[in-house]
Design an enzyme around this catalytic site. Structure first.
Site, PDB file in Angstrom:
ATOM      1  N   LYS A  37      58.741  41.156   9.694  1.00 57.28           N
ATOM      2  CA  LYS A  37      58.676  41.083  11.150  1.00 57.28           C
ATOM      3  C   LYS A  37      58.788  42.506  11.696  1.00 57.28           C
ATOM      4  CE  LYS A  37      62.082  39.986  14.003  1.00 57.28           C
ATOM      5  NZ  LYS A  37      62.249  40.523  15.346  1.00 57.28           N
ATOM      6  N   ASP A  64      56.826  40.782  16.702  1.00 61.82           N
ATOM      7  CA  ASP A  64      57.782  40.128  17.608  1.00 61.82           C
ATOM      8  C   ASP A  64      57.934  40.977  18.871  1.00 61.82           C
ATOM      9  OD1 ASP A  64      59.744  38.451  18.616  1.00 61.82           O
ATOM     10  OD2 ASP A  64      61.340  39.271  17.347  1.00 61.82           O
ATOM     11  N   LYS A  66      57.651  39.623  22.002  1.00 62.76           N
ATOM     12  CA  LYS A  66      58.219  38.784  23.074  1.00 62.76           C
ATOM     13  C   LYS A  66      57.527  39.070  24.411  1.00 62.76           C
ATOM     14  CE  LYS A  66      62.776  38.184  20.946  1.00 62.76           C
ATOM     15  NZ  LYS A  66      62.694  38.957  19.716  1.00 62.76           N
ATOM     16  N   ASP A  69      55.089  38.550  31.116  1.00 66.08           N
ATOM     17  CA  ASP A  69      54.610  39.228  32.323  1.00 66.08           C
ATOM     18  C   ASP A  69      53.730  38.229  33.079  1.00 66.08           C
ATOM     19  OD1 ASP A  69      53.766  41.221  34.199  1.00 66.08           O
ATOM     20  OD2 ASP A  69      53.976  42.756  32.661  1.00 66.08           O
ATOM     21  N   THR A 128      68.563  33.463  20.207  1.00 72.30           N
ATOM     22  CA  THR A 128      69.667  32.981  19.361  1.00 72.30           C
ATOM     23  C   THR A 128      70.960  33.762  19.591  1.00 72.30           C
ATOM     24  OG1 THR A 128      68.664  34.335  17.630  1.00 72.30           O
ATOM     25  CG2 THR A 128      68.317  31.969  17.506  1.00 72.30           C
ATOM     26  N   ARG A 219      69.352  41.687   9.148  1.00 66.77           N
ATOM     27  CA  ARG A 219      70.458  42.445   8.572  1.00 66.77           C
ATOM     28  C   ARG A 219      71.039  41.903   7.262  1.00 66.77           C
ATOM     29  NH1 ARG A 219      73.017  42.773  14.456  1.00 66.77           N
ATOM     30  NH2 ARG A 219      71.853  40.805  14.474  1.00 66.77           N
TER      31      ARG A 219
HETATM   32  O1  C5P Z   1      69.390  40.931  11.787  1.00 66.13           O
HETATM   33  P1  C5P Z   1      69.108  39.525  12.232  1.00 66.13           P
HETATM   34  O2  C5P Z   1      68.913  38.557  11.090  1.00 66.13           O
HETATM   35  O3  C5P Z   1      70.088  39.025  13.263  1.00 66.13           O
HETATM   36  O4  C5P Z   1      67.678  39.657  12.948  1.00 66.13           O
HETATM   37  C1  C5P Z   1      67.096  38.609  13.647  1.00 66.13           C
HETATM   38  C2  C5P Z   1      65.785  39.066  14.207  1.00 66.13           C
HETATM   39  O5  C5P Z   1      65.193  37.995  14.916  1.00 66.13           O
HETATM   40  C3  C5P Z   1      65.872  40.246  15.176  1.00 66.13           C
HETATM   41  O6  C5P Z   1      64.798  41.110  14.827  1.00 66.13           O
HETATM   42  C4  C5P Z   1      65.638  39.655  16.552  1.00 66.13           C
HETATM   43  O7  C5P Z   1      64.860  40.500  17.374  1.00 66.13           O
HETATM   44  C5  C5P Z   1      64.852  38.393  16.232  1.00 66.13           C
HETATM   45  N1  C5P Z   1      65.004  37.277  17.159  1.00 66.13           N
HETATM   46  C6  C5P Z   1      66.220  36.683  17.461  1.00 66.13           C
HETATM   47  N2  C5P Z   1      66.279  35.638  18.342  1.00 66.13           N
HETATM   48  C7  C5P Z   1      65.164  35.177  18.914  1.00 66.13           C
HETATM   49  C8  C5P Z   1      63.937  35.754  18.597  1.00 66.13           C
HETATM   50  C9  C5P Z   1      63.896  36.799  17.723  1.00 66.13           C
HETATM   51  O8  C5P Z   1      67.240  37.084  16.902  1.00 66.13           O
HETATM   52  N3  C5P Z   1      65.206  34.127  19.720  1.00 66.13           N
END
Ligand code: C5P
Length: 241
Positions: A37, A64, A66, A69, A128, A219
């Site tokens: 991603k 991603d 997002k 607009d 999330t 992460r």
């Molecule tokens: O590091 P981690 O596992 O928390 O990363 C989650 C990824 O998912 C991040 O890159 C974040 O931008 C993305 N994301 C999110 N919640 C959403 C959509 C995308 O955490 N609703």
């Protein structure tokens, strides 16, 4: 139960870092991961070439960005983003059905120009990192699950191929949207992993059991001492489930 190959295809590794680290991770995960991603952190540094570079390494790309607009701008933005060759692109469900429909038009226009497969669209429902309290902060007072359902129906009804939601809502979303919808879930944490800023989390096995199509994991893999081993452990968890 997923085969090992299906399990590898279900994991999208979020490369929220600079180019050097992203390339290092891509090389480390080469031959193992199938998806990465590229989010705003990396895309705003590197631009469209980073999508091509990941493709050259045999990795599919979820871009991603997002997108959010007015419909006219979104049509153009999604066309431009699709021209990078991204396999999946995120837009915001909050932009209304007119915005989602414009996004779909943009993706179709790009596919017509390039002759490649159309970039699939997933609409963000509720981030999330948010919970009922933070949703209240922006004036949304209905139950969080209701908000996710409303935005999911709106987006898929207007031409999105699927949605992004937490694993906690994945089972309800699968029932609501049917077997073909792309249900992408961030907020995935292997047992014992640090949760960080995520609020609505579940384990990889629970997310797959709930019907998620793809798990976005950043992460817990990218900041692990051994990212390849962390990736492998997650594959084993969901392939064995
Ligand atoms: O590091 P981690 O596992 O928390 O990363 C989650 C990824 O998912 C991040 O890159 C974040 O931008 C993305 N994301 C999110 N919640 C959403 C959509 C995308 O955490 N609703």
């Amino acid at each position: 139960m997923l085969t090992e190959s299906e399990a590898r295809d279900a994991i999208i590794v979020a490369l929220d870092c600079d180019r050097d680290r992203a390339m290092e991770l891509a090389d480390t995960l080469s031959g193992k991961a199938k998806w990465v991603k590229i989010g705003m952190t990396l895309f705003y540094l590197e631009g469209p070439s980073i999508v091509r570079e990941m493709h050259e390494r045999g990795l599919n790309v979820f871009l991603d960005l997002k997108v959010f607009d007015i419909p006219f701008q979104v049509r153009g933005a999604v066309e431009s983003a699709s021209l990078t060759g991204a396999d999946i692109l995120s837009i915001h469900g909050l932009g209304s059905s007119a915005m989602v429909a414009a996004a779909r038009e943009g993706a179709e226009a790009a596919a017509e120009k390039t002759g490649r497969d159309r970039t699939r669209l997933v609409a963000i429902s509720v981030l999330t990192s948010m919970d009922q309290d933070t949703l209240g902060e922006i004036g949304i007072t209905c139950p969080l699950s209701e908000e996710v359902s409303r935005l999911a129906s709106l987006a898929v009804g207007a031409g999105s191929d699927g949605i992004v939601c937490s694993p906690k809502e994945a089972a309800d979303m699968r029932a609501l949207l049917g077997p073909d919808a792309l249900i992408v879930t961030p907020g995935v944490r292997p047992a014992g992993a640090a949760v960080g800023d995520q609020k609505r989390v579940a384990t990889p096995a629970a997310a797959i059991a709930a019907g998620a199509s793809k798990l976005v994991i950043g992460r817990p893999i990218t900041q692990a001492q051994n990212p390849a081993a962390a990736f492998k452990a997650i594959v084993q968890e969901i392939a064995a489930d």
